[in-house]
Write an enzyme that holds these catalytic residues in place. Sequence first.
Site, short mmCIF file in Angstrom:
data_model
loop_
_atom_site.label_atom_id
_atom_site.label_comp_id
_atom_site.label_asym_id
_atom_site.label_seq_id
_atom_site.Cartn_x
_atom_site.Cartn_y
_atom_site.Cartn_z
N ASP A 1 -4.84 -8.90 -1.15
CA ASP A 1 -4.07 -10.09 -1.48
C ASP A 1 -3.95 -10.23 -2.99
O ASP A 1 -4.37 -9.34 -3.74
CB ASP A 1 -4.67 -11.34 -0.83
CG ASP A 1 -6.02 -11.72 -1.43
OD1 ASP A 1 -6.68 -10.84 -2.00
OD2 ASP A 1 -6.41 -12.90 -1.33
N ASP B 1 -5.39 -11.82 -5.40
CA ASP B 1 -6.55 -11.69 -6.30
C ASP B 1 -7.55 -10.66 -5.80
O ASP B 1 -8.65 -10.55 -6.34
CB ASP B 1 -7.22 -13.04 -6.54
CG ASP B 1 -7.87 -13.62 -5.30
OD1 ASP B 1 -7.44 -13.27 -4.18
OD2 ASP B 1 -8.80 -14.43 -5.43
N SER C 1 -4.68 -16.85 -4.90
CA SER C 1 -5.00 -15.91 -3.84
C SER C 1 -3.75 -15.37 -3.15
O SER C 1 -2.94 -14.68 -3.76
CB SER C 1 -5.94 -16.59 -2.84
OG SER C 1 -6.45 -15.70 -1.89
#
EC number: 5.4.2.10
Length: 449
Positions: A241, A243, A102
């Site tokens: 972000d 992902d 992430s």
Amino acid sequence: MTRTLFGTDGVRGRANVHPMTAEVALKLGQAAGRRFRRGPHRHRVVIGKDTRLSGYMLEQAMTAGFLSVGVDVFLLGPIPTPGVGMLTKSLRADAGVMISASHNPYQDNGIKLFGPDGFKLSDEQEAEIEGMVEAEPVLEDAENLGRAKRIDDGLGRYIEAAKATFPRDLRLDGLKVVVDCANGAAYRTAPTVLWELGAEVIEVGVSPNGRNINDRVGSTAPMTCRETVLAHGADLGLALDGDADRLILVDERGEVVDGDQIMCLIAERWMRDGVLKGGALVATVMSNLGLERRLASQGVQLLRTRVGDRYVVEEMRRGGYNLGGEQSGHIVMSDHATTGDGLLAGLQVLAALVEDGSRASEACARFEPLPQVLKNVRYAAGQAPLEAAPVQAAIAAGEARLNGAGRVLIRKSGTEPLIRVMAEGEDPLLVEAVVDDICAAVSAAAQAA
């Protein structure tokens, strides 16, 4: 069954260090492959990833694990996390995997698992798989091994699905939009969607090299997006972000807009249009009290869960709600996706600008947030500083000082050895002092352990 391998969002850690090793990834593939075998059909799993260097290693290890237990693997390559959820359902797969940490730096990585419905697994399912990881794997005979296939048009399928969430009678013509993809999973999809809908797109963070994901770009470093918005006179900035499952906005004045304001905008518009199911927004305990008060004034109920978009989704599914999310920018719209989707949330905001003819600074300033301070205290593995009597005393003292005009929230991070200390209230100086006193007590307890 307890979980030690899984945290609040899958398995996460430093790449090539337990548990983020090829060995663990292989065992996870074997365990998940066995867990999601159902019926006599040929079983399949989809695997997506972000742009981290270690993604190659973990992707191949998990692929080997699945193949060894007779599960076919469809490889998507770099794709946003919501794309994995979507394609798990679309391809009638038995499970889905997203390899990503992430918003963390490239040295970290993670593994998120999805069920056949495209939703992240429950605590109970993760605990079951964790137990299977520790057991001896049951391998298939040579003639029953799985096959691997690369899906070349996965990004195109996700792009079309994303565009379908934008009102067909609207276009983004005349809008200048900055999109910061954090050198992550959305570096191709997000700019393409915005451009095909008519926007003038200024791209940031679209040159991944395996090591620059989230590096001074993206939702956790919105100043780069802010500088670009101001330099180009853009109407709005979207900062995703690594992902692409979370979103932070920057308005035309350069003001940063968090997930609470985004959720408030969408909730109010959906309530007005009669499409907000249950008349409620599901958020976490981290969301600002200002959001709760604003929504109440608009007839919208705020339901709170523990921190983690997975728990938000679980409450949404339990109560039949279609909007939820986190202050950090995970916005979940279950009519369109099974997990947070930063791009889809951004499209909802852009639709509001087009329909109302408003500026982002007007549309996104829904309420005045109460002063809120969040600080982290790091501790060593094996320590339990929150259990120390001086820490409990500091927490009780802080709550007493706020005297019902605010709140204190203390929690352990599910992904790092951190204690997160948050307080909010009417008096910013008092809130700061309460947080500092509790952090000092936690730090002292950690050093004394």
